[in-house]
Design a protein around this motif. Structure first.
Motif, short mmCIF file in Angstrom:
data_model
loop_
_atom_site.label_atom_id
_atom_site.label_comp_id
_atom_site.label_asym_id
_atom_site.label_seq_id
_atom_site.Cartn_x
_atom_site.Cartn_y
_atom_site.Cartn_z
N SER A 1 0.32 9.85 4.29
CA SER A 1 -0.94 9.42 3.68
C SER A 1 -1.72 10.65 3.24
CB SER A 1 -1.77 8.62 4.69
OG SER A 1 -3.02 8.24 4.16
N ALA A 2 -2.23 10.64 2.02
CA ALA A 2 -2.98 11.79 1.50
C ALA A 2 -4.17 12.08 2.40
CB ALA A 2 -3.45 11.51 0.08
N GLY A 3 -4.21 13.30 2.96
CA GLY A 3 -5.32 13.69 3.81
C GLY A 3 -5.47 12.85 5.06
N THR B 1 -5.92 9.79 5.31
CA THR B 1 -7.01 8.85 5.12
C THR B 1 -6.62 7.42 5.51
OG1 THR B 1 -6.36 8.72 2.78
CG2 THR B 1 -8.21 10.16 3.32
N ALA C 1 -9.77 6.57 0.52
CA ALA C 1 -9.16 7.68 -0.22
C ALA C 1 -10.10 8.25 -1.28
CB ALA C 1 -7.86 7.22 -0.87
N TYR D 1 -11.12 12.02 -2.27
CA TYR D 1 -10.44 12.57 -3.45
C TYR D 1 -11.00 12.08 -4.78
CZ TYR D 1 -6.97 14.05 -0.03
OH TYR D 1 -6.34 14.63 1.05
N ARG E 1 -8.98 10.21 -8.12
CA ARG E 1 -7.58 10.55 -7.86
C ARG E 1 -7.06 9.80 -6.64
NH1 ARG E 1 -4.20 13.19 -11.45
NH2 ARG E 1 -2.42 14.12 -10.35
N GLY E 2 -7.97 9.44 -5.75
CA GLY E 2 -7.59 8.72 -4.55
C GLY E 2 -6.92 7.39 -4.84
N ARG F 1 -4.73 6.80 -7.15
CA ARG F 1 -3.31 7.09 -7.32
C ARG F 1 -2.65 7.30 -5.97
NH1 ARG F 1 -1.02 11.70 -11.37
NH2 ARG F 1 -2.14 10.32 -12.80
N TYR F 2 -3.34 8.00 -5.07
CA TYR F 2 -2.75 8.27 -3.76
C TYR F 2 -2.54 6.99 -2.97
CZ TYR F 2 -4.02 13.14 -4.76
OH TYR F 2 -4.14 14.38 -5.33
N GLU G 1 1.04 5.65 -1.54
CA GLU G 1 1.24 5.31 -0.13
C GLU G 1 1.82 3.91 0.05
OE1 GLU G 1 -1.30 5.21 4.04
OE2 GLU G 1 -1.96 6.49 2.39
N HIS H 1 5.41 4.36 -0.06
CA HIS H 1 5.95 4.96 1.17
C HIS H 1 6.12 3.89 2.25
CE1 HIS H 1 5.05 8.56 -0.91
NE2 HIS H 1 3.83 8.77 -0.46
#
Length: 234
Positions: free
Chosen positions: A99-101, A103, A170, A174, A177-178, A180-181, A185, A188
């Motif tokens: 997970s990005a950062g 989050t 997110a 971010y 852009r969050g 997209r993250y 995820e 994933h």
């Protein structure tokens, strides 16, 4: 009274340090609730960390499966699937899917209808305690099937796992852009569910076609559902 510039300076420095610390730890703080739980909690069997199928074989055998036998899942199997999706895998709280950062913008909901030892109903997975939080009683698989544009594998599955996104977790870190993250995820988590189902000899398929608002209403959540994973015995 004359200004105490030195005191003001130290106050500003202290404030900046505190705010910076909060920003750093924010991804690890408790999240807003994804649904209104009744307070009932069901402990899940402990997940296994070694299985009979190696990851290379699971990748080779992974397929989207839509036909399921009318047989129940074991609670141990559901436990393993949820752990693969969002289970805690390290002492510092990291989870099975990246997970990005850290989050962690997803809540995992379970629409259970045919699981041994589990009353039909809607539940939310608690990764920290590896448990299910009870949301509401009843078999909602047919309702979910109708919300999913009458895809009968949603209704025929023993259980449906629903990934619900909370974009703010997110985007607060971010920005735009969050978004997209969050979508990254979802992929994933989805692949983890696929591979774990394959390793257990179960079938699943990623379902993305459904009425978002109706699914949210069924689950009782303010989040945005992105994926439904029906799971059944094949």
């Amino acid at each position: 009274m004359p200004w105490n510039y030195r005191g003001i300076g130290w106050f500003v420095v202290f404030t900046v340090i505190v705010l910076s610390s909060l920003l750093l730890v924010k991804p690890y703080l408790p999240r807003e609730s994804g649904g209104t739980a009744s307070g009932e909690e069901i402990a899940l069997p402990k997940p296994r960390f070694k299985g009979e199928m190696i990851v290379e074989e699971a990748i080779l055998r992974r397929r989207s499966m839509r036909d399921y036998l009318p047989e129940p899942l074991k609670l141990e199997e559901l436990s393993q699937l949820l752990w693969a999706a969002q289970g805690i895998t390290s002492p510092d709280g990291k989870r099975a899917a990246p997970s990005a950062g850290a989050t962690y913008p997803f809540e995992v909901f379970v629409v259970a209808g045919n699981v041994e030892g589990l009353e039909p109903g809607i539940y939310k997975y608690n990764p920290q305690r590896h448990s299910l939080m009870f949301i509401k009683r009843g078999d909602y698989r047919d309702d979910l099937e109708r919300a999913a544009l009458d895809q009968d594998w949603v209704g025929n599955a023993a259980v449906d796992i629903v990934l619900v996104a909370f974009y703010g977790r997110a985007t607060e870190v971010y920005g735009e852009r969050g978004v997209r993250y969050v979508h990254m995820e979802a992929g994933h988590i989805g692949e983890n569910i696929y591979l774990q189902a394959t390793a257990l000899g179960l079938g699943t398929v990623a379902v993305g076609a459904f009425d978002d608002e109706r699914v949210s209403e069924i689950l009782g959540t303010e989040g945005r559902p992105l994926y439904i994973f029906p799971v059944g015995r094949v």
